[in-house]
Design a protein around this motif. Structure first.
Motif, mmCIF file in Angstrom:
data_model
loop_
_atom_site.group_PDB
_atom_site.id
_atom_site.type_symbol
_atom_site.label_atom_id
_atom_site.label_comp_id
_atom_site.label_asym_id
_atom_site.label_seq_id
_atom_site.Cartn_x
_atom_site.Cartn_y
_atom_site.Cartn_z
ATOM 1 N N SER A 1 3.141 -0.733 16.335
ATOM 2 C CA SER A 1 2.342 -1.957 16.417
ATOM 3 C C SER A 1 2.067 -2.254 17.880
ATOM 4 O O SER A 1 2.644 -1.636 18.772
ATOM 5 N N ALA B 1 1.399 -1.641 6.470
ATOM 6 C CA ALA B 1 0.978 -0.391 7.105
ATOM 7 C C ALA B 1 0.853 0.733 6.098
ATOM 8 O O ALA B 1 0.114 1.684 6.310
ATOM 9 N N ARG C 1 -4.021 -7.563 11.438
ATOM 10 C CA ARG C 1 -3.564 -8.453 12.513
ATOM 11 C C ARG C 1 -2.656 -9.509 11.898
ATOM 12 O O ARG C 1 -3.058 -10.218 10.988
ATOM 13 N N VAL D 1 0.032 -9.442 16.312
ATOM 14 C CA VAL D 1 0.584 -8.093 16.281
ATOM 15 C C VAL D 1 -0.396 -7.272 15.467
ATOM 16 O O VAL D 1 -0.746 -7.638 14.345
ATOM 17 N N ARG D 2 -0.886 -6.183 16.057
ATOM 18 C CA ARG D 2 -1.843 -5.314 15.369
ATOM 19 C C ARG D 2 -1.099 -4.095 14.857
ATOM 20 O O ARG D 2 -0.393 -3.420 15.596
ATOM 21 N N ILE D 3 -1.287 -3.834 13.565
ATOM 22 C CA ILE D 3 -0.682 -2.668 12.925
ATOM 23 C C ILE D 3 -1.819 -1.757 12.493
ATOM 24 O O ILE D 3 -2.701 -2.161 11.731
ATOM 25 N N ALA E 1 7.164 -7.368 16.533
ATOM 26 C CA ALA E 1 6.796 -6.010 16.962
ATOM 27 C C ALA E 1 8.045 -5.152 17.145
ATOM 28 O O ALA E 1 8.065 -3.975 16.772
#
Length: 120
Positions: A57, A117, A79, A69-71, A47
């Motif tokens: 993130s 992303a 994820r 880690v979520r983007i 992150a």
């Protein structure tokens, strides 16, 4: 409530491990905790590396989901999880195929994941 300036600050907890047993001895659940801690550290480092690349993130840690880690992206969030392989290597993964993973210590990991992303 106003703090009393003459009062000594509370003693900080010791950073020593609670179990001073021989390193070979591993309490039940301790290995999983250490693996979970490693997983979390890899995700936080990812992150931060994404942050340095200008990609927002969030680290998700909760009782009902695998830490990740979520983007955010227009087509929906990605994820990225950190897993240890059967061979003992840590990898970031965002899917089930081998082309959707990269070793956590690979210098290209953050830049490769940052491209996710932009993929929409």
């Amino acid at each position: 409530m106003i703090a009393n300036p003459s009062k000594k600050p509370a003693r900080q907890p010791s950073m020593q491990p609670a179990n001073d047993a021989h390193p070979i001895h591993v309490e039940p659940g301790r290995a999983a905790l250490e693996r979970g801690q490693q997983q979390y550290l890899h995700l936080v480092r990812l992150a931060w590396d994404l942050h340095l690349l200008g990609v927002g993130s969030a680290v998700e840690v909760g009782p009902e989901r695998v830490p990740a880690v979520r983007i955010a992206r227009a087509s929906g969030p990605v994820r990225v999880m950190a897993w240890v392989t059967d061979e003992g290597a840590w990898v970031f993964t965002w899917g089930h195929s081998r082309d959707k993973r990269i070793e956590v210590w690979d210098a290209r990991a953050a830049s490769r994941i940052a491209r996710l992303a932009q993929d929409d």
